[in-house]
Design a protein around this motif. Structure first.
Motif, PDB file in Angstrom:
ATOM      1  N   ALA A  53      -0.986  -8.498   6.906  1.00 12.04           N
ATOM      2  CA  ALA A  53       0.329  -7.998   6.526  1.00 12.04           C
ATOM      3  C   ALA A  53       0.819  -7.069   7.526  1.00 12.04           C
ATOM      4  N   ILE A  54      -0.138  -6.507   7.952  1.00 15.59           N
ATOM      5  CA  ILE A  54       0.114  -5.339   8.773  1.00 15.59           C
ATOM      6  C   ILE A  54       0.386  -5.877  10.271  1.00 15.59           C
ATOM      7  N   ARG A  55      -0.376  -6.975  10.745  1.00 19.06           N
ATOM      8  CA  ARG A  55      -0.060  -7.778  11.868  1.00 19.06           C
ATOM      9  C   ARG A  55       1.296  -8.313  11.872  1.00 19.06           C
ATOM     10  N   HIS A  56       1.589  -8.726  10.771  1.00 17.25           N
ATOM     11  CA  HIS A  56       3.029  -9.311  10.847  1.00 17.25           C
ATOM     12  C   HIS A  56       4.200  -8.336  10.834  1.00 17.25           C
ATOM     13  N   LEU A  57       3.614  -7.049  10.406  1.00 22.52           N
ATOM     14  CA  LEU A  57       4.616  -5.920  10.580  1.00 22.52           C
ATOM     15  C   LEU A  57       4.958  -5.857  11.806  1.00 22.52           C
ATOM     16  N   GLU A  58       3.718  -5.538  12.655  1.00 16.95           N
ATOM     17  CA  GLU A  58       3.886  -5.220  13.906  1.00 16.95           C
ATOM     18  C   GLU A  58       4.694  -6.261  14.871  1.00 16.95           C
ATOM     19  N   LYS A  59       4.526  -7.456  14.318  1.00 18.77           N
ATOM     20  CA  LYS A  59       5.481  -8.369  14.932  1.00 18.77           C
ATOM     21  C   LYS A  59       6.801  -8.620  14.757  1.00 18.77           C
ATOM     22  N   LYS A  60       7.247  -7.537  13.878  1.00 18.20           N
ATOM     23  CA  LYS A  60       8.605  -7.519  13.179  1.00 18.20           C
ATOM     24  C   LYS A  60       9.026  -8.517  12.478  1.00 18.20           C
ATOM     25  N   ARG A  61       7.784  -8.968  11.834  1.00 16.82           N
ATOM     26  CA  ARG A  61       8.063 -10.042  10.548  1.00 16.82           C
ATOM     27  C   ARG A  61       8.397  -8.975   9.234  1.00 16.82           C
ATOM     28  N   VAL A  62       9.369  -9.657   8.398  1.00 10.75           N
ATOM     29  CA  VAL A  62       9.473  -8.894   7.008  1.00 10.75           C
ATOM     30  C   VAL A  62       8.451  -9.572   6.295  1.00 10.75           C
TER      31      VAL A  62
ATOM     32  N   ARG B 246       0.890  -1.198  -2.146  1.00  8.59           N
ATOM     33  CA  ARG B 246       1.327  -1.753  -1.205  1.00  8.59           C
ATOM     34  C   ARG B 246       1.412  -0.806  -0.055  1.00  8.59           C
ATOM     35  N   ALA B 247       2.389  -0.053  -0.458  1.00  9.12           N
ATOM     36  CA  ALA B 247       2.922   1.126   0.590  1.00  9.12           C
ATOM     37  C   ALA B 247       1.667   2.092   1.126  1.00  9.12           C
ATOM     38  N   ALA B 248       0.726   2.206   0.112  1.00  6.14           N
ATOM     39  CA  ALA B 248      -0.366   3.048   0.653  1.00  6.14           C
ATOM     40  C   ALA B 248      -1.203   1.955   1.503  1.00  6.14           C
ATOM     41  N   GLU B 249      -1.367   0.843   1.257  1.00  2.71           N
ATOM     42  CA  GLU B 249      -2.324   0.020   1.882  1.00  2.71           C
ATOM     43  C   GLU B 249      -1.871  -0.393   3.247  1.00  2.71           C
ATOM     44  N   ILE B 250      -0.543  -0.482   3.406  1.00  5.09           N
ATOM     45  CA  ILE B 250      -0.014  -0.780   4.781  1.00  5.09           C
ATOM     46  C   ILE B 250       0.468   0.248   5.590  1.00  5.09           C
ATOM     47  N   ASP B 251       0.245   1.565   5.164  1.00  3.10           N
ATOM     48  CA  ASP B 251       0.695   2.762   5.924  1.00  3.10           C
ATOM     49  C   ASP B 251       2.055   3.085   6.007  1.00  3.10           C
ATOM     50  N   ALA B 252       2.902   2.590   4.914  1.00  3.71           N
ATOM     51  CA  ALA B 252       4.097   2.753   4.950  1.00  3.71           C
ATOM     52  C   ALA B 252       4.503   4.524   4.769  1.00  3.71           C
ATOM     53  N   GLU B 253       5.575   4.672   5.592  1.00  8.49           N
ATOM     54  CA  GLU B 253       5.855   6.129   5.580  1.00  8.49           C
ATOM     55  C   GLU B 253       6.726   6.471   4.518  1.00  8.49           C
ATOM     56  N   VAL B 254       7.257   5.640   4.027  1.00  4.32           N
ATOM     57  CA  VAL B 254       8.091   6.055   2.454  1.00  4.32           C
ATOM     58  C   VAL B 254       8.009   4.731   1.737  1.00  4.32           C
TER      59      VAL B 254
ATOM     60  N   MET C 207      -1.267 -19.376  -3.992  1.00  2.00           N
ATOM     61  CA  MET C 207      -0.184 -20.331  -4.218  1.00  2.00           C
ATOM     62  C   MET C 207      -0.141 -21.160  -2.651  1.00  2.00           C
ATOM     63  N   GLN C 208      -1.224 -21.663  -2.225  1.00  2.00           N
ATOM     64  CA  GLN C 208      -1.093 -21.732  -0.765  1.00  2.00           C
ATOM     65  C   GLN C 208      -0.083 -22.795  -0.339  1.00  2.00           C
ATOM     66  N   GLN C 209       0.533 -23.591  -1.091  1.00  2.00           N
ATOM     67  CA  GLN C 209       1.529 -24.298  -0.660  1.00  2.00           C
ATOM     68  C   GLN C 209       2.800 -23.770  -0.231  1.00  2.00           C
ATOM     69  N   VAL C 210       3.200 -22.620  -0.758  1.00  2.00           N
ATOM     70  CA  VAL C 210       4.147 -22.028  -0.734  1.00  2.00           C
ATOM     71  C   VAL C 210       4.117 -20.415  -0.231  1.00  2.00           C
ATOM     72  N   ALA C 211       3.090 -20.125  -0.237  1.00  2.00           N
ATOM     73  CA  ALA C 211       2.831 -18.566   0.442  1.00  2.00           C
ATOM     74  C   ALA C 211       1.380 -18.240   0.997  1.00  2.00           C
ATOM     75  N   GLU C 212       1.268 -17.202   1.721  1.00  2.00           N
ATOM     76  CA  GLU C 212       0.234 -16.850   2.057  1.00  2.00           C
ATOM     77  C   GLU C 212      -0.560 -15.924   1.014  1.00  2.00           C
ATOM     78  N   PRO C 213      -1.942 -16.059   1.082  1.00  2.00           N
ATOM     79  CA  PRO C 213      -2.830 -15.264   0.175  1.00  2.00           C
ATOM     80  C   PRO C 213      -2.504 -13.576   0.646  1.00  2.00           C
ATOM     81  N   TYR C 214      -2.446 -12.535  -0.219  1.00  2.00           N
ATOM     82  CA  TYR C 214      -2.237 -11.184   0.316  1.00  2.00           C
ATOM     83  C   TYR C 214      -3.687 -10.826   1.039  1.00  2.00           C
ATOM     84  N   ILE C 215      -3.423 -10.474   2.295  1.00  2.00           N
ATOM     85  CA  ILE C 215      -4.556 -10.109   3.137  1.00  2.00           C
ATOM     86  C   ILE C 215      -3.919  -8.762   4.037  1.00  2.00           C
ATOM     87  N   ARG C 216      -4.458  -7.749   3.565  1.00  2.00           N
ATOM     88  CA  ARG C 216      -4.026  -6.484   4.095  1.00  2.00           C
ATOM     89  C   ARG C 216      -3.682  -6.686   5.464  1.00  2.00           C
ATOM     90  N   ARG C 217      -4.621  -6.628   6.199  1.00  2.00           N
ATOM     91  CA  ARG C 217      -4.869  -6.946   7.935  1.00  2.00           C
ATOM     92  C   ARG C 217      -3.608  -7.687   8.294  1.00  2.00           C
TER      93      ARG C 217
END
Length: 237
Positions: free
Chosen positions: A116-125, A146-154, A104-114
């Motif tokens: 997503a991880i980069r966003h998290l590293e930049k402190k974005r939710v 998704r927890a497994a894919e982004i290496d979430a601790e919990v 849904m490119q007009q309102v959201a990014e496509p899910y891309i694991r890497r």
């Protein structure tokens, strides 16, 4: 103990508040405020949100709708909730990205694991919407995936009850709340705290699950800090 990277699973019903349908802006704002407090401490947070407050695929399928079609409609409902959460978080000053498993490119990014991880590293939710993008899978299973894919601790599952009980606390006033419980026990006893596939996925990837009551303000921060809140599902994979 405190966590660095976590995944929070919110049901669509959690956004309804006292309403019977849809979204309660006050409740969404309160959730956003709690998440903002956590992110401002340096915790990296991803969120998976359900869509049951708008449309529940399983219920529609039981009424005769094609199951795959019903599930796709439910996935679109989760995007509506994700955008609502995004707006509330950004009003709290928290940079937020919605990633949808359905393009849904007009309102959201496509899910891309890497990404997503980069966003998290930049402190974005990062809010993961549209489930896994596949019918016949619930958002519980998506949360585990998704927890497994982004290496979430919990994985935190926010519910309307205090945790996992040995019987229904609404019918049995003597029901006992488990502080800790194993993945195997949940599966063998068919405890409906999460889908079996979600439990198995967390077990296989050694991701602990904390099931807690979202209605008590401050509980999200407490579980992130590692306080004993709700029920911890874990054990040897």
């Amino acid at each position: 103990m405190s966590y660095k990277r976590v995944l929070l699973k919110l049901s669509g019903e959690a956004l309804m508040g006292s309403h019977h349908y849809g979204i309660d802006p006050t409740v969404v704002s309160e959730i956003a405020q709690e998440v903002a407090e956590i992110v401002n401490t340096g915790v990296e947070m991803a969120i998976v949100v359900g869509g049951g407050n708008i449309f529940r695929g399983v219920k529609a399928a039981s009424a005769g709708m094609d199951r795959a079609t019903a599930d796709y409609i439910g996935m679109i409902a989760t995007v509506m909730n994700a955008l609502t959460l995004q707006d509330a978080l950004e009003q709290e000053g928290i940079p937020t990205r919605v990633q949808s498993a359905i393009t849904m490119q007009q309102v959201a990014e496509p899910y891309i694991r890497r990404r997503a991880i980069r966003h998290l590293e930049k402190k974005r939710v990062v809010i993961f919407a549209a489930g896994s993008g596949n019918p016949f899978f619930t958002t519980d299973t998506t949360a585990a995936l998704r927890a497994a894919e982004i290496d979430a601790e919990v994985l935190f599952k926010a519910t309307q009850v205090d945790g996992v009980y040995d019987s229904d606390p609404q019918t049995n006033p003597n029901a006992r709340l488990f502080e800790t419980i194993t993945y195997t026990y949940v599966l063998s006893e068919n405890l409906r705290v999460m889908d079996g596939s979600a439990i198995a996925l967390c077990r296989d990837n050694n991701i602990p699950i904390v099931i807690f009551n979202l209605r008590q303000r401050g509980n999200i921060m407490r579980v992130v800090k590692g306080e004993s809140v709700g029920t911890l599902v874990g054990g040897t994979p």
